[in-house]
Design an enzyme around this catalytic site. Structure first.
Site, mmCIF file in Angstrom:
data_model
loop_
_atom_site.group_PDB
_atom_site.id
_atom_site.type_symbol
_atom_site.label_atom_id
_atom_site.label_comp_id
_atom_site.label_asym_id
_atom_site.label_seq_id
_atom_site.Cartn_x
_atom_site.Cartn_y
_atom_site.Cartn_z
ATOM 1 N N HIS A 1 -1.199 0.945 -9.893
ATOM 2 C CA HIS A 1 -1.895 -0.047 -9.053
ATOM 3 C C HIS A 1 -2.430 -1.218 -9.902
ATOM 4 O O HIS A 1 -3.627 -1.530 -9.858
ATOM 5 C CB HIS A 1 -3.038 0.633 -8.270
ATOM 6 C CG HIS A 1 -3.400 -0.092 -7.000
ATOM 7 N ND1 HIS A 1 -3.697 0.530 -5.827
ATOM 8 C CD2 HIS A 1 -3.506 -1.416 -6.726
ATOM 9 C CE1 HIS A 1 -3.982 -0.355 -4.886
ATOM 10 N NE2 HIS A 1 -3.862 -1.562 -5.414
ATOM 11 N N ARG B 1 0.859 -1.185 0.000
ATOM 12 C CA ARG B 1 0.000 0.000 0.000
ATOM 13 C C ARG B 1 0.896 1.236 0.000
ATOM 14 O O ARG B 1 2.011 1.209 0.547
ATOM 15 C CB ARG B 1 -0.880 0.035 1.255
ATOM 16 C CG ARG B 1 -2.063 -0.921 1.218
ATOM 17 C CD ARG B 1 -3.165 -0.433 0.277
ATOM 18 N NE ARG B 1 -4.325 -1.302 0.290
ATOM 19 C CZ ARG B 1 -4.575 -2.261 -0.604
ATOM 20 N NH1 ARG B 1 -3.724 -2.491 -1.585
ATOM 21 N NH2 ARG B 1 -5.672 -2.978 -0.531
HETATM 22 P P1 NAP Z 1 -2.022 -12.072 3.985
HETATM 23 O O1 NAP Z 1 -2.219 -13.439 3.409
HETATM 24 O O2 NAP Z 1 -2.890 -11.631 5.095
HETATM 25 O O3 NAP Z 1 -0.498 -11.970 4.445
HETATM 26 C C1 NAP Z 1 -0.005 -10.898 5.176
HETATM 27 C C2 NAP Z 1 1.445 -11.217 5.600
HETATM 28 O O4 NAP Z 1 1.989 -10.049 6.211
HETATM 29 C C3 NAP Z 1 1.541 -12.360 6.612
HETATM 30 O O5 NAP Z 1 2.655 -13.163 6.315
HETATM 31 C C4 NAP Z 1 1.752 -11.618 7.934
HETATM 32 O O6 NAP Z 1 2.493 -12.323 8.904
HETATM 33 C C5 NAP Z 1 2.561 -10.419 7.477
HETATM 34 N N1 NAP Z 1 2.459 -9.324 8.438
HETATM 35 C C6 NAP Z 1 1.348 -8.638 8.829
HETATM 36 N N2 NAP Z 1 1.662 -7.722 9.755
HETATM 37 C C7 NAP Z 1 2.988 -7.841 9.982
HETATM 38 C C8 NAP Z 1 3.910 -7.186 10.840
HETATM 39 N N3 NAP Z 1 3.512 -6.217 11.679
HETATM 40 N N4 NAP Z 1 5.203 -7.565 10.800
HETATM 41 C C9 NAP Z 1 5.616 -8.555 9.972
HETATM 42 N N5 NAP Z 1 4.797 -9.215 9.130
HETATM 43 C C10 NAP Z 1 3.502 -8.859 9.131
HETATM 44 O O7 NAP Z 1 -2.162 -10.978 2.833
HETATM 45 P P2 NAP Z 1 -1.955 -11.142 1.247
HETATM 46 O O8 NAP Z 1 -3.124 -11.767 0.616
HETATM 47 O O9 NAP Z 1 -0.617 -11.747 1.010
HETATM 48 O O10 NAP Z 1 -1.968 -9.595 0.803
HETATM 49 C C11 NAP Z 1 -1.017 -8.697 1.337
HETATM 50 C C12 NAP Z 1 -1.318 -7.269 0.911
HETATM 51 O O11 NAP Z 1 -1.014 -7.076 -0.460
HETATM 52 C C13 NAP Z 1 -2.771 -6.828 1.027
HETATM 53 O O12 NAP Z 1 -3.116 -6.495 2.351
HETATM 54 C C14 NAP Z 1 -2.819 -5.630 0.105
HETATM 55 O O13 NAP Z 1 -2.519 -4.454 0.839
HETATM 56 C C15 NAP Z 1 -1.698 -5.905 -0.889
HETATM 57 N N6 NAP Z 1 -2.245 -6.109 -2.242
HETATM 58 C C16 NAP Z 1 -1.908 -5.230 -3.208
HETATM 59 C C17 NAP Z 1 -2.392 -5.397 -4.484
HETATM 60 C C18 NAP Z 1 -1.989 -4.484 -5.608
HETATM 61 O O14 NAP Z 1 -2.562 -4.536 -6.690
HETATM 62 N N7 NAP Z 1 -0.986 -3.658 -5.437
HETATM 63 C C19 NAP Z 1 -3.231 -6.476 -4.794
HETATM 64 C C20 NAP Z 1 -3.546 -7.372 -3.764
HETATM 65 C C21 NAP Z 1 -3.041 -7.173 -2.494
HETATM 66 P P3 NAP Z 1 2.003 -13.747 9.515
HETATM 67 O O15 NAP Z 1 2.166 -14.749 8.380
HETATM 68 O O16 NAP Z 1 2.946 -14.012 10.620
HETATM 69 O O17 NAP Z 1 0.574 -13.555 9.924
#
Ligand code: NAP
Length: 309
Positions: A272, A224
């Site tokens: 994006h 983000r």
């Molecule tokens: P997810 O499955 O919820 O994974 C989030 C990861 O971040 C997990 O490994 C989590 O750790 C880690 N995390 C969260 N808080 C943390 C902290 N304080 N310190 C260290 N690690 C932390 O999410 P996802 O599906 O992979 O998506 C991630 C993000 O990508 C979304 O929230 C969104 O903002 C972004 N995104 C962007 C686009 C784009 O087009 N640019 C598209 C889709 C998503 P744990 O494994 O230990 O819980």
């Protein structure tokens, strides 16, 4: 069962027609700011208005049309105990892996240099890549981060991964928790951010952290815009500590035309698009979960609102 679609799409039928096909037993409604209460059981939303939760008091769950739920959690009136369900992969992680690989190769294979040479008609071969010089660090090892880490590790890049909790991923050196962040950063030259936006991760791409990366660093932000302190990135580039950055997300989108990032040759800007929401895969996942939830089965992807992801 009643399902309410709330996404501000000028052509909501693009969504509601396939939803009805996938969920023929449901009554499908489209949000109308001036319309009556529907008493919906489920809402499928993207950036819904606060009035939704004032008006629809019978919701059993709300399904977000994206993986990141920072926008939804910020909506006032979101009932604290209403299950919020995020999108899990649904075709996004493979797109993200492609995007990150492309940006990495631009740097590690010196593609810009070859394009410049072509413009001048120069045939010149540079030394081959040494993978040991391009260790990658993936922040976040969720649906997206894991796929990115695995893809790069399969191409023999050295890959570090950082998350809140311990992970065991073949071919990836993993780090867990805030205490391990300095060690993770110091072992990383190409930093890839796939974190969700939470109170803990906001502004995490700041000067203190960027300056701990290996020299000639590359920053790839697909999380983000609010993860990145924009002036700190410019400072790290001016210091020549960060060599280039690929940014897909911004604090303000669209990125304003007078934003300094546009003028910086070290920065690659995309609007994006690193992982688009794919309608078919998205609706298949969401309608499958609605049916399961309605028949009392447990579903995955329910957000822990207290930790923010
Ligand atoms: P997810 O499955 O919820 O994974 C989030 C990861 O971040 C997990 O490994 C989590 O750790 C880690 N995390 C969260 N808080 C943390 C902290 N304080 N310190 C260290 N690690 C932390 O999410 P996802 O599906 O992979 O998506 C991630 C993000 O990508 C979304 O929230 C969104 O903002 C972004 N995104 C962007 C686009 C784009 O087009 N640019 C598209 C889709 C998503 P744990 O494994 O230990 O819980």
């Amino acid at each position: 069962m009643k399902v309410l679609f709330v996404a501000g799409d000028p052509k909501p039928e693009r969504w509601t027609v396939p939803i009805k096909e996938l969920l023929p037993e449901a009554e499908i409604h489209v949000w109308d700011a001036n319309g009556p209460t529907v008493d919906a059981d489920y809402a499928i939303v993207w950036q819904p208005p606060a009035e939704l939760f004032e008006r629809e008091k019978k919701l059993k769950a709300v399904f977000n049309l994206g993986a990141g739920i920072d926008g939804l959690l910020a909506v006032p009136n979101l009932p604290p105990h209403l299950p919020v369900v995020r999108l899990e992969d649904a075709g996004m992680s493979v797109q993200m892996a492609e995007y990150v690989l492309h940006q990495l190769l631009e740097a590690s294979r010196g593609m810009e240099t070859y394009r410049e040479q072509q413009r001048e008609g120069i045939w010149k071969i540079h030394r081959p890549i040494k993978r040991s010089e391009w260790p990658v660090g993936v922040m976040g090892l969720g649906h997206i981060g894991k796929r990115v880490a695995r893809t790069l590790s399969d191409l023999d890049y050295r890959v570090n991964g950082w998350a809140r909790s311990e992970h065991d991923l073949e071919g990836v050196t993993t780090f867990a928790g805030a205490d391990s962040l300095p060690h993770f950063l110091q072992s990383t030259r190409v930093l890839v951010n796939t974190l969700p936006l939470t109170e803990e991760t906001r502004d995490i791409l700041n000067y203190t952290h960027l300056s701990q990366l290996m020299p000639g660093a590359v920053v790839i932000n697909v999380g983000r815009g609010e993860h990145l302190v924009e002036d700190d990135l410019l400072r790290a580039i001016d210091d020549s500590h960060v060599a280039r950055a690929s940014l897909d997300v911004f604090r303000q989108e669209p990125l304003p035309s007078d934003h300094p990032f546009w003028q910086r040759p070290e920065i690659t800007i995309t609007p994006h698009i690193s992982a688009r929401t794919l309608r078919d895969a998205t609706l298949e996942q969401i309608t499958g979960k609605i049916r399961a939830h309605h028949s009392g089965q447990s579903i995955t992807g329910i957000v822990d609102t207290s930790r923010g992801y």
